[in-house]
Design a protein around this motif. Structure first.
Motif, short mmCIF file in Angstrom:
data_model
loop_
_atom_site.label_atom_id
_atom_site.label_comp_id
_atom_site.label_asym_id
_atom_site.label_seq_id
_atom_site.Cartn_x
_atom_site.Cartn_y
_atom_site.Cartn_z
N GLY A 141 -0.16 3.92 0.50
CA GLY A 141 -0.63 5.24 0.77
C GLY A 141 0.11 4.97 2.93
O GLY A 141 0.64 5.52 3.81
N CYS A 142 0.49 3.60 2.95
CA CYS A 142 1.29 3.81 4.74
C CYS A 142 2.29 2.59 4.31
O CYS A 142 3.11 2.24 5.40
CB CYS A 142 -0.08 3.07 5.19
N CYS A 191 1.10 -1.61 -0.32
CA CYS A 191 0.27 -0.23 -0.25
C CYS A 191 1.08 0.87 -0.17
O CYS A 191 1.77 1.57 1.20
CB CYS A 191 -0.61 -0.45 1.74
N CYS A 202 -7.00 -0.69 2.60
CA CYS A 202 -6.09 -1.58 2.79
C CYS A 202 -6.32 -1.66 4.79
O CYS A 202 -6.83 -1.35 5.87
CB CYS A 202 -4.93 -0.49 3.26
N CYS A 243 -3.80 1.84 6.73
CA CYS A 243 -4.66 2.76 6.77
C CYS A 243 -6.59 2.55 6.02
O CYS A 243 -6.54 4.21 6.21
CB CYS A 243 -3.71 3.46 6.06
N VAL A 268 2.29 -0.53 3.90
CA VAL A 268 2.31 -2.28 4.47
C VAL A 268 2.23 -2.94 3.22
O VAL A 268 1.53 -2.51 2.25
CB VAL A 268 0.84 -2.00 5.62
ZN LIG Z 1 -2.49 1.74 3.71
#
Ligand SMILES: [Zn+2]
Length: 242
Positions: free
Chosen positions: A204-205, A202, A226, A229, A207
């Motif tokens: 965004g975060c 991901c 996700c 997040c 992971v």
């Molecule tokens: Zn994420």
């Protein structure tokens, strides 16, 4: 929740438009701030000019007032001179003479003040004239400067108009429930509610997604978040590393 890839693509497009809108709006805000700063500078110069004009008016008013006093006194002096011819007692004569003397002194003092005021008025008028010319020149400079700044941002204004129109076009095509989830996510997701993936991480975060989860995501057809997040994940077939 079931969702088609087309819906997710529209959502991604909406997000892209919104991020771009914010970028342009911030840029235009800077333009407004700049023109505001220029206006402020001009206004302070204009205020100083107005102060000079006010000072000149005060001098002129003072002059008018003195002028009217002197006229009054002079009229009284003429009357007293006439009256002097008719008085009969020594006492009355003395009083009138003293009054005449005092009035002459007053009148002469005021006339001196008026001459001084005329000098001050002349000097102030010169200052006002110079300040008026300076202000006029500054106005031209300021207008040009502001126009230049506005001209530089013409493209951004047009771009903003185009993408906002596009946003209005695509928004009604997005499922309202999906749109609501997206908008709620925007608040916590720093304007990135939808993440397009090309490998099992991901962005965004950061992971790493569990293998089973990733397989589900690649299959498509349902809305996937996700696990860390909570952002909406979209598998990007085109960008994926083959
Ligand atoms: Zn994420």
């Amino acid at each position: 929740m079931d969702v088609t890839i087309e819906q997710l693509r529209l959502l991604e497009e909406l997000q892209r438009i919104e991020v771009e809108s914010v970028r342009i709006e911030n840029l235009l805000k800077k333009v407004t701030d700049k023109t505001y700063g220029i206006d402020k500078k001009y206004n302070s110069v204009e205020l100083k000019h107005q102060e000079l004009v006010d000072e000149l008016d005060v001098f002129k008013d003072d002059y008018q007032q003195l002028d009217s006093y002197v006229k009054d006194i002079n009229e009284r002096l003429v009357k007293n001179a006439e009256y002097l011819k008719t008085v009969s007692t020594q006492k009355e004569y003395k009083v009138l003479l003293r009054e005449t003397d005092e009035n002459k002194k007053k009148s002469s003092k005021m006339e001196d003040e008026m001459i001084e005021l005329l000098d001050q008025i002349e000097e102030k008028e010169k200052q006002v004239e110079t300040s008026k010319n300076d202000l006029f020149q500054l106005k031209t400079t300021v207008d040009n400067e502001k126009q230049g700044i506005l001209d530089e941002s013409v493209e951004e204004r047009q771009e903003l108009e185009i993408i906002q129109k596009k946003k209005d076009e695509i928004t009604p095509s997005i499922d309202s429930k999906l749109l609501k989830i997206y908008n709620n996510l925007l608040i916590t997701a720093n304007r990135r509610a939808v993440i397009s993936l090309k490998n099992p991480t991901c962005t965004g975060c950061f992971v790493t997604l569990p293998p089973q989860f990733f397989i589900e995501l690649r299959k498509g057809g349902t809305l996937v978040f996700c696990p860390q997040c909570q952002r909406i994940l979209v598998w990007d077939e085109e960008k994926a590393e083959k």
